[in-house]
Design a protein around this motif. Structure first.
Motif, mmCIF file in Angstrom:
data_model
loop_
_atom_site.group_PDB
_atom_site.id
_atom_site.type_symbol
_atom_site.label_atom_id
_atom_site.label_comp_id
_atom_site.label_asym_id
_atom_site.label_seq_id
_atom_site.Cartn_x
_atom_site.Cartn_y
_atom_site.Cartn_z
ATOM 1 N N UNK A 7 -0.359 16.113 -41.068
ATOM 2 C CA UNK A 7 0.713 15.213 -41.016
ATOM 3 C C UNK A 7 0.860 13.931 -42.384
ATOM 4 N N UNK A 8 -0.174 14.092 -42.908
ATOM 5 C CA UNK A 8 -0.228 13.028 -43.830
ATOM 6 C C UNK A 8 0.099 13.377 -45.194
ATOM 7 N N UNK A 9 0.860 12.546 -45.956
ATOM 8 C CA UNK A 9 1.329 12.714 -47.276
ATOM 9 C C UNK A 9 0.400 12.066 -48.480
ATOM 10 N N UNK A 10 0.432 12.445 -49.489
ATOM 11 C CA UNK A 10 -0.365 11.940 -50.626
ATOM 12 C C UNK A 10 -1.907 11.404 -50.159
ATOM 13 N N UNK A 11 -2.484 12.231 -49.406
ATOM 14 C CA UNK A 11 -3.815 12.151 -48.971
ATOM 15 C C UNK A 11 -4.442 13.664 -49.393
ATOM 16 N N UNK A 12 -5.681 13.361 -50.036
ATOM 17 C CA UNK A 12 -6.680 14.615 -50.271
ATOM 18 C C UNK A 12 -7.939 14.423 -49.313
ATOM 19 N N UNK A 13 -8.357 15.388 -48.665
ATOM 20 C CA UNK A 13 -9.547 15.436 -47.971
ATOM 21 C C UNK A 13 -10.627 15.998 -48.700
ATOM 22 N N UNK A 14 -11.807 15.716 -48.649
ATOM 23 C CA UNK A 14 -13.016 16.343 -49.195
ATOM 24 C C UNK A 14 -14.084 16.316 -47.967
ATOM 25 N N UNK A 15 -14.699 17.507 -47.675
ATOM 26 C CA UNK A 15 -15.479 17.548 -46.646
ATOM 27 C C UNK A 15 -16.945 18.117 -47.189
ATOM 28 N N UNK A 16 -17.866 17.437 -46.949
ATOM 29 C CA UNK A 16 -19.224 17.740 -47.583
ATOM 30 C C UNK A 16 -19.992 17.920 -46.194
ATOM 31 N N UNK A 17 -20.936 18.640 -46.220
ATOM 32 C CA UNK A 17 -22.062 19.010 -45.222
ATOM 33 C C UNK A 17 -23.158 19.839 -45.746
ATOM 34 N N UNK A 18 -24.382 19.541 -45.111
ATOM 35 C CA UNK A 18 -25.589 20.174 -45.644
ATOM 36 C C UNK A 18 -25.951 21.412 -45.020
ATOM 37 N N UNK A 19 -25.063 21.642 -43.955
ATOM 38 C CA UNK A 19 -25.302 22.856 -42.898
ATOM 39 C C UNK A 19 -24.501 23.963 -43.345
#
Length: 193
Positions: A29-41
């Motif tokens: 539901x957010x506008x003007x937001x980018x998400x980055x997801x990092x994970x070692x598994x």
């Protein structure tokens, strides 16, 4: 705004298993937001974003992170040890990378164990013996992690037998393993990479 999550696969450990559904409901539901997801598994991250049963199914584009070039690793490790007053040589660091295969987390654990071994010994120069000691300590530290992975993989029929054959540099096909079972085991292992 860009929001970055590191070790995203561990979010459910910090709160509860329902955290992903709550996060997704807010994020979408957010506008003007980018998400980055990092994970070692990697396997868990693939499941979180690739399984229809998961809250984050198709929420993100999965991008592989390129391998770290060996010379960049060597330069980085030499600099880090140097900042701590520890002497080393190019070939010594190359040996560390040879032992770890350049795997980022394992390389850092080996370097950490080498650092602590040097402190305990009252030394400031990395020798081949210290590298072996650091590597052996890392194996002891990571054995429970690898045992857990192996136990989980071995829940599938014949996977352990096929793994033993691969490690022994033998064909995955054997008299005591039905060819279809061997193929299913190999397919399962490949899916977990």
């Amino acid at each position: 705004m860009i929001v970055l999550f590191d070790e995203f696969q561990d979010a459910s450990r910090a709160v509860d298993a329902g955290i992903y559904k709550k996060m997704r409901s807010h994020f979408q539901n957010q506008e003007s937001v980018a998400y980055m997801f990092f994970g070692s598994k990697e396997g868990i991250m693939d499941t979180l974003f690739g399984s229809r049963k998961e809250a984050f199914y198709r929420f993100a584009t999965i991008l592989p992170i390129p391998l770290i070039p060996e010379n960049a690793w060597i330069k980085y490790i030499i600099e880090k040890f140097s900042h701590r007053g520890i002497k080393t040589e190019y070939q010594i660091i190359k040996e560390i990378l040879s032992r770890t295969g350049g795997h980022p987390q394992n390389t850092m654990v080996v370097c950490s164990e080498i650092f602590y071994a040097l402190i305990e010994a009252g030394e400031n120069t990395i020798t081949p013996g210290i590298v072996r000691l650091g590597y052996d300590r890392t194996l002891i530290t990571l054995t429970p992690v690898y045992d857990e992975i192996l136990d989980k993989l071995s829940q599938r029929f014949k996977v352990r037998d096929v793994l033993k054959r691969i490690v022994s540099d033998k064909s995955v096909y054997a008299k005591n393993i039905n060819p279809n079972e061997a193929k299913r085991a190999v397919d399962h292992l490949v899916s977990k990479l």
